[in-house]
Motif scaffolding. Structure first.
Motif, PDB file in Angstrom:
ATOM      1  N   GLN A  50       0.819  -1.209   0.000  1.00  0.00           N
ATOM      2  CA  GLN A  50       0.000   0.000   0.000  1.00  0.00           C
ATOM      3  C   GLN A  50       0.854   1.259   0.000  1.00  0.00           C
ATOM      4  OE1 GLN A  50      -2.701   0.561   3.404  1.00  0.00           O
ATOM      5  NE2 GLN A  50      -4.168   1.500   2.006  1.00  0.00           N
ATOM      6  N   ASP A  51       0.401   2.255  -0.781  1.00  0.00           N
ATOM      7  CA  ASP A  51       0.931   3.600  -0.632  1.00  0.00           C
ATOM      8  C   ASP A  51      -0.258   4.533  -0.406  1.00  0.00           C
ATOM      9  OD1 ASP A  51      -0.196   4.268  -3.143  1.00  0.00           O
ATOM     10  OD2 ASP A  51       1.647   3.708  -4.196  1.00  0.00           O
ATOM     11  N   ASP A  52      -0.048   5.822  -0.445  1.00  0.00           N
ATOM     12  CA  ASP A  52      -1.108   6.754  -0.072  1.00  0.00           C
ATOM     13  C   ASP A  52      -2.335   6.672  -0.961  1.00  0.00           C
ATOM     14  OD1 ASP A  52       0.382   7.662   2.028  1.00  0.00           O
ATOM     15  OD2 ASP A  52       1.120   9.462   1.009  1.00  0.00           O
ATOM     16  N   ASN A  53      -2.159   6.263  -2.207  1.00  0.00           N
ATOM     17  CA  ASN A  53      -3.257   6.367  -3.172  1.00  0.00           C
ATOM     18  C   ASN A  53      -3.747   5.046  -3.740  1.00  0.00           C
ATOM     19  OD1 ASN A  53      -3.340   9.312  -3.192  1.00  0.00           O
ATOM     20  ND2 ASN A  53      -1.329   9.172  -4.183  1.00  0.00           N
ATOM     21  N   GLN A  54      -3.084   3.937  -3.415  1.00  0.00           N
ATOM     22  CA  GLN A  54      -3.519   2.675  -4.002  1.00  0.00           C
ATOM     23  C   GLN A  54      -3.042   1.480  -3.185  1.00  0.00           C
ATOM     24  OE1 GLN A  54      -1.759   2.519  -7.929  1.00  0.00           O
ATOM     25  NE2 GLN A  54       0.237   1.898  -7.165  1.00  0.00           N
ATOM     26  N   ILE A  55      -3.727   0.358  -3.418  1.00  0.00           N
ATOM     27  CA  ILE A  55      -3.300  -0.941  -2.902  1.00  0.00           C
ATOM     28  C   ILE A  55      -2.834  -1.767  -4.091  1.00  0.00           C
ATOM     29  CG2 ILE A  55      -4.037  -3.095  -1.812  1.00  0.00           C
ATOM     30  CD1 ILE A  55      -6.060  -1.469  -0.202  1.00  0.00           C
ATOM     31  N   SER A  56      -1.605  -2.232  -4.033  1.00  0.00           N
ATOM     32  CA  SER A  56      -1.077  -3.126  -5.067  1.00  0.00           C
ATOM     33  C   SER A  56      -1.261  -4.559  -4.587  1.00  0.00           C
ATOM     34  CB  SER A  56       0.402  -2.838  -5.323  1.00  0.00           C
ATOM     35  OG  SER A  56       0.583  -1.499  -5.736  1.00  0.00           O
ATOM     36  N   TYR A  57      -1.596  -5.455  -5.509  1.00  0.00           N
ATOM     37  CA  TYR A  57      -1.895  -6.822  -5.104  1.00  0.00           C
ATOM     38  C   TYR A  57      -1.488  -7.826  -6.168  1.00  0.00           C
ATOM     39  CZ  TYR A  57      -6.010  -6.118  -8.108  1.00  0.00           C
ATOM     40  OH  TYR A  57      -6.841  -5.843  -9.183  1.00  0.00           O
ATOM     41  N   ARG A  58      -1.244  -9.041  -5.714  1.00  0.00           N
ATOM     42  CA  ARG A  58      -0.964 -10.173  -6.582  1.00  0.00           C
ATOM     43  C   ARG A  58      -1.259 -11.433  -5.779  1.00  0.00           C
ATOM     44  NH1 ARG A  58       5.674  -9.783  -7.130  1.00  0.00           N
ATOM     45  NH2 ARG A  58       6.178  -9.958  -4.917  1.00  0.00           N
ATOM     46  N   ALA A  59      -1.276 -12.581  -6.459  1.00  0.00           N
ATOM     47  CA  ALA A  59      -1.646 -13.813  -5.752  1.00  0.00           C
ATOM     48  C   ALA A  59      -1.107 -15.033  -6.465  1.00  0.00           C
ATOM     49  CB  ALA A  59      -3.169 -13.916  -5.629  1.00  0.00           C
ATOM     50  N   LEU A  60      -1.047 -16.135  -5.715  1.00  0.00           N
ATOM     51  CA  LEU A  60      -0.683 -17.442  -6.248  1.00  0.00           C
ATOM     52  C   LEU A  60      -1.741 -18.463  -5.867  1.00  0.00           C
ATOM     53  CD1 LEU A  60       3.152 -17.816  -5.587  1.00  0.00           C
ATOM     54  CD2 LEU A  60       2.016 -17.729  -7.806  1.00  0.00           C
ATOM     55  N   ALA A  61      -2.010 -19.384  -6.790  1.00  0.00           N
ATOM     56  CA  ALA A  61      -2.894 -20.503  -6.520  1.00  0.00           C
ATOM     57  C   ALA A  61      -2.045 -21.729  -6.181  1.00  0.00           C
ATOM     58  CB  ALA A  61      -3.779 -20.776  -7.734  1.00  0.00           C
ATOM     59  N   SER A  62      -2.691 -22.854  -5.929  1.00  0.00           N
ATOM     60  CA  SER A  62      -1.979 -24.056  -5.492  1.00  0.00           C
ATOM     61  C   SER A  62      -1.055 -24.622  -6.570  1.00  0.00           C
ATOM     62  CB  SER A  62      -2.983 -25.126  -5.062  1.00  0.00           C
ATOM     63  OG  SER A  62      -3.874 -25.428  -6.123  1.00  0.00           O
ATOM     64  N   ASN A  63      -1.300 -24.271  -7.829  1.00  0.00           N
ATOM     65  CA  ASN A  63      -0.423 -24.745  -8.900  1.00  0.00           C
ATOM     66  C   ASN A  63       0.772 -23.821  -9.125  1.00  0.00           C
ATOM     67  OD1 ASN A  63      -1.715 -22.554 -10.009  1.00  0.00           O
ATOM     68  ND2 ASN A  63      -2.847 -23.719 -11.546  1.00  0.00           N
ATOM     69  N   ASN A  64       0.942 -22.849  -8.209  1.00  0.00           N
ATOM     70  CA  ASN A  64       2.043 -21.886  -8.279  1.00  0.00           C
ATOM     71  C   ASN A  64       1.982 -20.977  -9.499  1.00  0.00           C
ATOM     72  OD1 ASN A  64       3.319 -22.309  -5.851  1.00  0.00           O
ATOM     73  ND2 ASN A  64       4.757 -23.815  -6.663  1.00  0.00           N
ATOM     74  N   LEU A  65       0.829 -20.895 -10.117  1.00  0.00           N
ATOM     75  CA  LEU A  65       0.660 -19.982 -11.238  1.00  0.00           C
ATOM     76  C   LEU A  65       0.012 -18.692 -10.748  1.00  0.00           C
ATOM     77  CD1 LEU A  65      -0.627 -22.419 -14.017  1.00  0.00           C
ATOM     78  CD2 LEU A  65       1.648 -21.416 -13.803  1.00  0.00           C
ATOM     79  N   PRO A  66       0.348 -17.567 -11.359  1.00  0.00           N
ATOM     80  CA  PRO A  66      -0.284 -16.307 -10.959  1.00  0.00           C
ATOM     81  C   PRO A  66      -1.777 -16.325 -11.260  1.00  0.00           C
ATOM     82  CG  PRO A  66       1.020 -16.019 -12.964  1.00  0.00           C
ATOM     83  CD  PRO A  66       1.329 -17.391 -12.438  1.00  0.00           C
ATOM     84  N   VAL A  67      -2.529 -15.557 -10.492  1.00  0.00           N
ATOM     85  CA  VAL A  67      -3.985 -15.507 -10.630  1.00  0.00           C
ATOM     86  C   VAL A  67      -4.366 -14.258 -11.405  1.00  0.00           C
ATOM     87  CG1 VAL A  67      -6.159 -15.485  -9.361  1.00  0.00           C
ATOM     88  CG2 VAL A  67      -4.172 -16.687  -8.415  1.00  0.00           C
ATOM     89  N   PRO A  68      -5.211 -14.380 -12.416  1.00  0.00           N
ATOM     90  CA  PRO A  68      -5.570 -13.211 -13.227  1.00  0.00           C
ATOM     91  C   PRO A  68      -6.319 -12.154 -12.421  1.00  0.00           C
ATOM     92  CG  PRO A  68      -6.827 -15.157 -13.903  1.00  0.00           C
ATOM     93  CD  PRO A  68      -5.826 -15.621 -12.926  1.00  0.00           C
ATOM     94  N   ASP A  69      -6.109 -10.910 -12.803  1.00  0.00           N
ATOM     95  CA  ASP A  69      -6.732  -9.792 -12.108  1.00  0.00           C
ATOM     96  C   ASP A  69      -8.255  -9.859 -12.171  1.00  0.00           C
ATOM     97  OD1 ASP A  69      -6.811  -7.262 -10.772  1.00  0.00           O
ATOM     98  OD2 ASP A  69      -7.265  -6.336 -12.696  1.00  0.00           O
ATOM     99  N   SER A  70      -8.806 -10.455 -13.210  1.00  0.00           N
ATOM    100  CA  SER A  70     -10.263 -10.562 -13.340  1.00  0.00           C
ATOM    101  C   SER A  70     -10.876 -11.373 -12.206  1.00  0.00           C
ATOM    102  CB  SER A  70     -10.625 -11.209 -14.685  1.00  0.00           C
ATOM    103  OG  SER A  70     -10.044 -12.506 -14.790  1.00  0.00           O
ATOM    104  N   ILE A  71     -10.078 -12.242 -11.590  1.00  0.00           N
ATOM    105  CA  ILE A  71     -10.522 -13.010 -10.424  1.00  0.00           C
ATOM    106  C   ILE A  71     -10.206 -12.275  -9.133  1.00  0.00           C
ATOM    107  CG2 ILE A  71     -10.133 -15.147  -9.110  1.00  0.00           C
ATOM    108  CD1 ILE A  71      -9.645 -16.557 -11.750  1.00  0.00           C
ATOM    109  N   LEU A  72      -9.018 -11.694  -9.066  1.00  0.00           N
ATOM    110  CA  LEU A  72      -8.544 -11.080  -7.827  1.00  0.00           C
ATOM    111  C   LEU A  72      -9.278  -9.803  -7.454  1.00  0.00           C
ATOM    112  CD1 LEU A  72      -4.658 -11.383  -7.819  1.00  0.00           C
ATOM    113  CD2 LEU A  72      -6.285 -12.367  -6.217  1.00  0.00           C
ATOM    114  N   GLU A  73      -9.496  -8.928  -8.410  1.00  0.00           N
ATOM    115  CA  GLU A  73     -10.074  -7.621  -8.090  1.00  0.00           C
ATOM    116  C   GLU A  73     -11.440  -7.745  -7.407  1.00  0.00           C
ATOM    117  OE1 GLU A  73     -12.241  -3.999  -8.277  1.00  0.00           O
ATOM    118  OE2 GLU A  73     -12.751  -5.780  -9.443  1.00  0.00           O
ATOM    119  N   PRO A  74     -12.359  -8.583  -7.904  1.00  0.00           N
ATOM    120  CA  PRO A  74     -13.645  -8.728  -7.199  1.00  0.00           C
ATOM    121  C   PRO A  74     -13.497  -9.316  -5.797  1.00  0.00           C
ATOM    122  CG  PRO A  74     -13.809  -9.556  -9.449  1.00  0.00           C
ATOM    123  CD  PRO A  74     -12.353  -9.331  -9.177  1.00  0.00           C
TER     124      PRO A  74
END
Length: 310
Positions: A50-74
């Motif tokens: 986090q900074d003053d104006n936004q939250i940055s985010y990312r994620a991993l699933a059990s297969n160690n692959l990144p999770v698309p933003d279309s899933i994460l943002e909601p």
């Protein structure tokens, strides 16, 4: 391991303050690593900055692959209740309550998280007569023993929160006692049996979201180890009962100092033990004072009191 790409939520820190909310006793699985907060949501390992104006985010699933933003943002928008504008609520609370208006500039960005009902129920059963550090350790042990491994991040293993059926075993109570749950072990086991039976009949705890507070509270009080305060915490943090006000020792103390405006309230606040009648009297008074989102005002008052006592 797949490369994790940062995405961003354009939300200012005055609307969501991660450093204040996440360690404050609403949720107990967030871990701080330098400038990152890490936890598990929806069986995903979520990493936040986090900074003053936004939250940055990312994620991993059990297969160690990144999770698309279309899933994460909601997921994150729902978890942080971002449809509710905190600045508007603070203004409304300030009009209703001069003490809130006085302290709120020092405690911005405090909001109620919208958490998984089952996880929240178990977590707050663990919270009875307990502290944040020990609750966190208990929940870590529960997930490590009964959850499913997701992945390792920053040399820490992350697990899913176990479903009720995973705790419906003959050895569960003893295992939990060995893990330090004490008398709460039997409560969690019996609650798991009840919820598993409820879900096996085609129901879901989340279907209670949007139901009247009194109905949700009465349902929760039917679980072993759930009293008025635990029921109110779960109602507020998992079932959208925004008006309910959990009363613990911190809120009890602040009522005595700031809000005991009648003889009945003063008598309730000064009592050494809190009866159900006293609890309900104090809670109802604060709901009337702060309005439909009274539980959100309570969170600010609670953290202000917590910080003063640190």
């Amino acid at each position: 391991m797949g490369k994790m790409v940062w995405a961003h939520l354009a939300v200012p820190v005055k609307e969501v303050s991660l450093d204040v909310i996440l360690p404050s006793g609403q949720a107990f699985r967030w871990k701080k690593h330098h400038d990152e907060w890490v936890s598990v949501l929806k069986d995903l390992v979520i990493v936040l900055r986090q900074d003053d104006n936004q939250i940055s985010y990312r994620a991993l699933a059990s297969n160690n692959l990144p999770v698309p933003d279309s899933i994460l943002e909601p997921v994150l928008s729902d978890y942080f209740n971002l449809s509710i504008k905190l600045s508007r609520l603070y203004r409304e609370f300030g009009v209703r309550d001069s003490y809130f208006k006085k302290i709120s500039p020092s405690y911005t960005g405090i909001r109620i998280l919208r958490q998984d009902p089952w996880e929240t129920l178990v977590t707050f059963i663990c919270s009875s007569n307990n502290n944040i550090k020990r609750i966190t350790q208990m929940i870590d042990n529960l997930c490590r023993t009964y959850g499913e491994y997701i992945t390792t991040y920053n040399n820490i293993e992350y697990y899913t929160f176990p479903r009720p059926v995973s705790l419906c075993t003959s050895t569960c109570v003893q295992t939990l006692r060995d893990l330090g749950f004490g008398y709460r072990a039997a409560y969690i086991y019996k609650t798991a049996l009840q919820v598993n039976e409820w879900e096996s009949a085609g129901n879901s705890l989340s279907q209670l979201r949007g139901q009247p507070y009194e109905q949700v509270r009465e349902f929760l009080l039917g679980f072993k180890g759930v009293g008025p305060k635990v029921a109110d915490c779960v109602s507020l943090m998992a079932f959208d009962c925004h008006s309910c006000v959990p009363i613990d020792t911190h809120i009890w103390n602040i009522v005595q100092k700031r809000y005991a405006t009648t003889a009945q309230l003063r008598a309730s606040a000064k009592s050494k033990t809190m009866s159900k009648i006293m609890y309900d009297t104090l809670s109802q008074h604060l709901r009337k004072l702060w309005g439909h989102y009274a539980g959100w005002a309570q969170a600010v008052i609670f953290i202000s009191e917590l910080r003063k006592n640190e």
